[in-house]
Design an enzyme around this catalytic site. Structure first.
Site, PDB file in Angstrom:
ATOM      1  CD  GLU A  31      -0.797   0.764   3.601  1.00  0.00           C
ATOM      2  OE1 GLU A  31      -1.020   1.853   3.260  1.00  0.00           O
ATOM      3  OE2 GLU A  31      -0.873   0.424   4.725  1.00  0.00           O
ATOM      4  CE  LYS A  66      -5.896   7.654   6.273  1.00  0.00           C
ATOM      5  NZ  LYS A  66      -5.905   7.725   7.657  1.00  0.00           N
ATOM      6  CG  ASP A 114     -12.271   7.123  13.768  1.00  0.00           C
ATOM      7  OD1 ASP A 114     -12.327   6.165  12.875  1.00  0.00           O
ATOM      8  OD2 ASP A 114     -11.459   7.798  13.846  1.00  0.00           O
ATOM      9  CE  LYS A 119      -1.061   1.691  12.200  1.00  0.00           C
ATOM     10  NZ  LYS A 119      -2.232   1.389  11.458  1.00  0.00           N
ATOM     11  CB  VAL A 131      -5.849  -1.430   4.609  1.00  0.00           C
ATOM     12  CG1 VAL A 131      -6.312  -2.754   4.536  1.00  0.00           C
ATOM     13  CG2 VAL A 131      -4.360  -1.521   5.080  1.00  0.00           C
ATOM     14  CB  ALA A 187     -13.365   2.496   5.542  1.00  0.00           C
TER      15      ALA A 187
HETATM   16  N1  PSU Z   1       0.077   0.260   8.690  1.00  0.00           N
HETATM   17  C1  PSU Z   1       1.430   1.127   9.040  1.00  0.00           C
HETATM   18  N2  PSU Z   1       1.142   2.297   8.941  1.00  0.00           N
HETATM   19  C2  PSU Z   1       0.282   2.904   8.374  1.00  0.00           C
HETATM   20  C3  PSU Z   1      -1.006   2.190   8.156  1.00  0.00           C
HETATM   21  C4  PSU Z   1      -0.881   0.931   8.084  1.00  0.00           C
HETATM   22  O1  PSU Z   1       2.323   0.612   9.388  1.00  0.00           O
HETATM   23  O2  PSU Z   1      -0.206   4.364   8.099  1.00  0.00           O
HETATM   24  C5  PSU Z   1      -2.185   2.865   7.266  1.00  0.00           C
HETATM   25  C6  PSU Z   1      -2.991   1.690   6.411  1.00  0.00           C
HETATM   26  O3  PSU Z   1      -3.000   2.400   5.369  1.00  0.00           O
HETATM   27  C7  PSU Z   1      -4.232   1.719   7.044  1.00  0.00           C
HETATM   28  C8  PSU Z   1      -4.458   3.087   7.669  1.00  0.00           C
HETATM   29  O4  PSU Z   1      -5.435   1.706   6.067  1.00  0.00           O
HETATM   30  O5  PSU Z   1      -3.276   3.170   8.275  1.00  0.00           O
HETATM   31  C9  PSU Z   1      -5.659   3.075   8.561  1.00  0.00           C
HETATM   32  O6  PSU Z   1      -6.304   4.363   8.549  1.00  0.00           O
HETATM   33  P1  PSU Z   1      -7.592   4.840   9.096  1.00  0.00           P
HETATM   34  O7  PSU Z   1      -7.608   4.559  10.705  1.00  0.00           O
HETATM   35  O8  PSU Z   1      -7.910   6.205   8.941  1.00  0.00           O
HETATM   36  O9  PSU Z   1      -8.627   4.147   8.802  1.00  0.00           O
HETATM   37 MN    MN Z   2     -11.142   6.336  11.042  1.00  0.00          MN
END
Ligand code: PSU
Ligand code: MN
Length: 308
Positions: free
Chosen positions: A29, A90, A142, A163, A110, A145
């Site tokens: 990604e 993003k 939150d 995480k 992702v 997706a």
């Molecule tokens: N893994 C990492 N660093 C990142 C991400 C994943 O080590 O920055 C990214 C991925 O693209 C994942 C996004 O889809 O963080 C999640 O964002 P959100 O919580 O806004 O959906």
């Molecule tokens: Mn979010």
């Protein structure tokens, strides 16, 4: 047979050939490049991931959007651009159509990477961590997706778990509701990105790439559409000690709250703040875990290709 989305895709010749020949291909990604790590660590990490995928017998395809064109595989020049550029959107599922229609640059999350990989015929994907249910989601609503994408889009996502800036228990519950297989690789516990043990047992455990490949073969043969989460624990030598990472995460969450950071900004903000608070230790861990995921995704893709 051509599909309506083919006209938006630029597939690198090497990737095209591997797909046509049924060889192993691994998607990577680009949000992690544009929004997940600072320059030049992001470039270094992305280039190393591509090399590791190759060393494990698969062809890498870093996925991004450049001037409204979907890149299935990027050149070195394009990778450097993504690593340095400041105005890359993003891009998750909801943003995809607009970024393409407006001719913008997009770094795919992702969720968006899964969609584009699927349209190109790629079934395996390595990232750092999947998005999940955020802490306090009972008020903020939150929920990434990424989770709903895993329900519908047939791509296997290899990550180091979820995480610990997120609510891991609720994330696992949500994935159960969506019917997404969640596998811990080589251990019983689901991993927590910077640390190998989230404190939650994973619903499934598998110890070999071949076992994961066989599960996916049966799943997709049965038209059980959708993806799977493979949680590959960070190796202990690169993990950030739980005491240290937890203190940094609590402080980063407080700062996000004080600064009223919400929506798509929150994950990049938390990653950057945790990096600062750990003196760069979390960034090094992040790079190492992505490398391990790239290797495992390539092994699974190769095992799947061998099933014929
Ligand atoms: N893994 C990492 N660093 C990142 C991400 C994943 O080590 O920055 C990214 C991925 O693209 C994942 C996004 O889809 O963080 C999640 O964002 P959100 O919580 O806004 O959906
Ligand atoms: Mn979010």
């Amino acid at each position: 047979m051509s599909k309506p989305w083919d006209k938006y895709l630029d597939v690198l010749p090497e990737v095209r050939q591997a797909l046509d020949q049924g060889k192993a291909v691994v998607a990577l990604e680009s949000t992690i490049i544009s929004h997940g790590m600072p320059y030049p660590d992001n470039l270094d990490c992305a280039a190393n991931c591509e090399k590791i995928v190759r060393d494990h017998g698969a062809v890498p395809a870093t996925i991004a959007i450049l001037e409204g064109r979907v890149k299935i595989g990027v050149t070195r020049t394009e990778l450097e651009y993504l690593a340095r550029a400041k105005n890359v959107v993003k891009c998750s599922r909801r943003d995809l159509a607009a970024v393409l229609a407006l001719g913008q640059d997009g770094a795919t999350t992702v969720a968006a990477t899964m969609i584009l990989a699927d349209r190109a015929g790629i079934r395996f994907f390595a990232t750092g961590g999947v998005g999940g249910v955020h802490r306090g989601a009972e008020n903020s609503m939150d929920i990434s997706a990424d989770l709903t994408e895993l329900q519908t889009t047939g791509v296997c996502v290899v990550s180091a778990g979820v995480k610990s800036i997120l609510d891991i228990g609720r994330t696992l519950e949500y994935l159960e509701t969506l019917g997404v297989p969640v596998v811990a690789f080589g251990q019983n516990r689901f991993p927590a990105f910077y640390t190998p043990d989230s404190g939650f047992d994973a619903p499934l455990r598998m110890d070999t790439a071949a076992a994961v490949a066989r599960m996916l073969k049966v799943k997709w043969d049965f038209a059980l559409h959708g993806g799977a989460v493979i949680g590959n624990p960070i190796s202990v030598e690169y993990a950030v000690p739980p005491e240290r990472i937890n203190v940094a995460i609590e402080e980063a969450l407080r700062r996000a709250d004080t600064n009223k950071i919400t929506g798509k900004e929150i994950t990049p903000f938390l990653l950057d703040t945790v990096k600062e608070l750990t003196g760069g230790e979390s960034l090094e861990a992040n790079k190492r875990l992505v490398y391990s995921n790239a290797a495992l995704a390539a092994d699974i893709a190769a095992a799947f290709a061998a099933l014929g």
